[in-house]
Every structure is written in C-alpha cells, then in structure tokens.
Design an enzyme around this catalytic site. Structure first.
Site: not given
Length: 513
Positions: A21, A181
């Site tokens: 991420d 997301e």
C-alpha cells in the site's frame, strides 16, 4: 542502476518484502514514501529517495503508544493503507487503525519525525486520503462499505482540528467490482481525477480512474483499468493500490503494490512496492500497465530523476552496538515495558520473555526483519543461561500467530535443549529436540521457494539441521482469514503463561540474500 544512452535500468520491486500500500509525496527533489504496517510496531515505515529507485528508511511515523496502541491487535489488523501528503511546510500522514481509533492523521515539519499525536476524522471505513485544493479546501476521500457495496465517500475538513466542514457524500462507485479501496483525489491540469483499486487485493486486483471538473464529480470513468495483470500470465500479480507523483521534470510515476508469485502460485514475501512510469494518453488519461506486461521485474525506462544511488541492502548484520534499534527491525505489536533492552548488556539485544507466546495475540517479545527475497539465511548467536522451566528463546519465521516456525533453546525437565517447532493452521508440532550442555548456541533459518530449514550449531561453522517446514504453509495464500502481511524473520523470547525473570541475549542478527 545502469545508465546508457537509450534507457535507464532498475529492478522491481523497489521495496522488496512486506511493504504494501505505498503512498508517495515530493518536496523539491526529495521523495517520501510510506507503507502499511498492520500488527507490527512502530507503525508506518517512512522512506526517502531522490531517484524513486533507491529508498532509505528514515524512521517510522507512529513510534509511540500515544499514537498507536496495537498491543492486543490480531494479525492483519492494525494500521491499513496510509497516505502521505505535503502542504505549505507540513507533512501529513492519514491512515486507519481498523480496530482502534479508526481514521486519523498526524503531522510533522520533518518527515523523519517527530510526528504529532493523532487527529481523528469522523467518517470513512478504511484507506483515507487527503487532498489540498487550490482554493484552500482540504478533502478527505475514503473507502466505505464492504465487498460489492464498497464505494468512495468524500467530505471537507478543517485541517487544524480534523472537524468535518461538510457532510460525507458518495462520489464514486467504481467499475462494479468488489472492494473499491485506496482512493486518491488529484487535481491535474485543471481536472479532478479520482483513482482507486478494485477487485480485491488478489488475482482480480486492478487500478481504475475517473475524472471531473468538480471534486465531487460526477466522474467520467475510463472503461479499462490503468494498471492490472489480472488477465495475463506474469511473474508479478495482484497489481493495484497505486499513488501518482509528478517529478521535477514534469514526468509522472506511480508506486503500487504487487506480489511475486512463484511457479506454484504462492509467495511468502507478501505484497511489495513497485515503481513504473506513467504515460499520459492523447485524451488525458494516465496509463501504467493494462495487462500489457510492461511492469517487469527488470525495467528499462527513458528517464529518471537524477540522484546519487543509495545501496540496496539485501544482506548485512545487526550487531546491536548502538543505543537504538535499526529502523528495519520491527516489533510484533507494542513491546511490553522492560521486555527488551540494548543497554542491559552492551553489544547484545536482551529480550525478556512475556506471558504471551508466538501463538498468542498479545505483547510477544519479538523483533524481526521483513523477508525480502525468497531465498536467504538468517542467523544469530543466542545466550540463554536462565534455569527457569518453560522459558524459551530463539529465531522464528512468522506469518501470523497460526503459522510460524521457530528454532530455539529452552529449559525442559531441568536440562537445556535446542528444539524446532512447526505451527501450521494453528496446530503446533514439536519437530525435534536435542539436549545441549552449552549456555549459548548459534541458530539459523535458511529458506528457499519450497521450504524453511531450521538449523543449529555449537561452534558457528558446523550446522545441524533439526527440521524443515513447507514454505507454502507460511504464505498469505495458505493462511486462514486475512493474509495482508508477508513473512517476518525475528528474534524472540517467550514465557508461555508467565513472564521470564531473566533475559535471553542475542549477540547479532545476520541476514544473507
């Protein structure tokens, strides 16, 4: 990094091992990048680079319990998907503590820290991002909802207090796939771009994008992903969760996560951070790699921001001679007070076993390195002179509390032994145990794509193999529930039901790719 007249070469991933991420910002010629940390502490490792390839860790954003208390955090919970931004002299990092305080941000004048205590924001599920608009407004863009109901919400905040200045509204529902997301809002050439991951963080993972003349949309969606390998046979899979950055020369780049899957479809390293150039189409869309295979393990690109390269350390040794732990070492959850020391015995790391063991959700005395290559060796010299029954210490390859392998030393029925234990799907098996008379022992974990081998030595040169465990069993693809991390190889001590009175001592921690 090799330079020629035609292209510049670099290797992906630029951050190997469990650094997922990624989010990036730039100040002048300096780039800063942060990653998720989940149940590991300190939270949110932060890196610096001048060329986007060679990254040096400069600290952690969340390094004290007032910012992050994950002492009872389950594996793959904790800190999700941070975003880093810079605005008018201040750095901002916004993230989610999924079982704790929820969404919050911290600030710093220096990205190496110290960072402020958390400022909470009121709305959003996970993966919040910040966007500073030209008119002074500051937007929080975040994921909300689960699975196919996932969508992106947005609202304006007072950046000094975190207080919402507007009600959250749904601004995007993506491409119809599950788990929309990691959203980011950008303003580029007068247009607002909304970008997010879709499809879940496995085979269907992809990055999608839309644009509008308003920060709240409606957004025209590009019909194809701007980044994915979901439809091609390729050594890098699960691509997505990207962040865009413009270089000083006007060139654009993306950082994103990907997974190196081996020939049998699994990988123990977890989700890693990759880099690729962004190509803008004639009609104004940023493209990275839509099933073309242009994101490779070995990349050739026409340009890079210039810098002096920093060495990539795949091998080395921690001698524990300094007063602070090296930044690449991470604790499992917040360490209990008094559970570790570099000063108790100078030149050695002291770990005092806690009541929680490696299969428990609690404050375990464990500090380790993310496994960064499939094949490697990790070794240490352990001294455990305590005669306490049931106290143990050693070296462990950890995926989570239900999947880990360790080789260590313990007191058993009044004698010292070296043992190997394999825990798979929550079932622990003592694979081997041999008596030793020495109070110190050399321990090693050696890994390849297929297995982890657990070895010990009494002299540091002649090694005895005690046991081996399947590598697949420690992969995110094999574990039950969420497997958002990768394997971490660590030094540990454990009391299994009681805290140890005496410490175990580790002289060094050596790692070889």
């Amino acid at each position: 990094m090799n330079m020629s007249h035609s292209s510049i070469h670099y290797s992906n991933p630029v951050l190997p091992g469990f650094y997922p991420d990624p989010s990036i910002t730039r100040v002048g010629e300096d780039y800063y990048l942060v990653c998720s940390s989940f149940e590991y502490f300190p939270g949110v490792p932060i890196f610096h680079s001048r060329d986007l390839i060679h990254w040096k860790q400069i600290g952690h954003v969340l390094d004290r319990i007032s910012q992050l208390d994950i002492s009872s955090c389950a594996s793959s919970d904790g800190i999700y998907a941070p975003t880093i931004r810079y605005h008018e002299g201040t750095f901002y990092m916004i993230t989610t503590d999924v079982r704790g305080r929820g969404n919050f941000y911290v600030t710093a004048a220096d990205p190496a820290g110290p960072w402020s205590d958390p400022i909470t924001v009121p709305y959003g599920g996970i993966d919040p991002s910040l966007m500073f608009d030209d008119d002074g407004k500051v937007y929080v863009t975040a994921q909300q909802g689960a699975n196919y109901d996932s969508h992106v919400i947005q609202y304006e905040i007072d950046i000094a207090t975190g207080k919402a200045l507007s009600e959250p509204v749904v601004i995007w529902t993506g491409d119809g796939g599950p788990w929309l997301e990691g959203p980011h809002l950008y303003k580029i050439n007068g247009l607002y771009y909304i970008m997010a991951a879709s499809g879940g963080t496995a085979k269907e993972h992809r990055e999608i994008i839309g644009r509008s003349t308003s920060p709240y949309g409606p957004f025209e969606r590009l019909l194809e992903p701007i980044l994915t390998h979901k439809d091609i046979d390729h050594p890098i899979q699960y691509l997505g969760h990207a962040d865009l950055i413009e270089g000083p020369d006007g060139g654009w780049w993306a950082v994103f996560l990907g997974v190196r899957l081996g020939e049998n479809g699994y990988g123990v390293l977890g989700r890693e951070s990759y880099l690729a150039p962004v190509h803008w189409t004639a009609d104004g869309w940023p493209m990275i790699d839509n099933n073309d295979g242009t994101v490779q393990l070995e990349m050739n690109v026409p340009r890079l921001p210039y810098s002096e390269p920093e060495p990539v350390l795949d091998s080395g040794r921690h001698d524990f001679d300094d007063s602070i732990l090296p930044y690449d070492l991470t604790f499992l959850r917040n360490p209990a007070a008094g559970s570790w020391s570099l000063g108790e015995r100078p030149g050695w790391l002291a770990l005092k076993g806690q009541s929680a063991g490696l299969s428990d959700i609690g404050q375990v005395a464990f500090t380790g390195l993310r496994q960064q290559q499939v094949a490697g060796e990790w070794s240490t010299l352990l001294e455990l002179s305590s005669q306490e029954e049931g106290i143990e210490a050693g070296i462990c390859a950890r995926m989570n509390e239900r999947a880990h392998y360790e080789i260590g030393m313990r007191q058993s029925s009044g004698r010292s032994t070296v043992f190997a234990r394999l825990t798979v799907k929550g079932q622990a098996r003592l694979a081997a145990e041999v008596p030793v008379t020495a109070g110190r022992v050399f321990l090693k974990i050696a890994a390849d794509y297929n297995e982890y081998r657990l070895l010990y030595s009494l002299n540091g040169t002649e090694w005895n193999r005690l046991a081996a465990g399947s590598a697949y069993a420690l992969s995110p693809q094999a574990v039950e529930g969420n497997g958002f991390t990768g394997v971490v190889i660590g030094l540990y001590a454990a009391g299994y039901g009681k805290a140890a009175e005496a410490a175990a001592y580790f002289d060094w921690f050596d790692y070889r790719a």
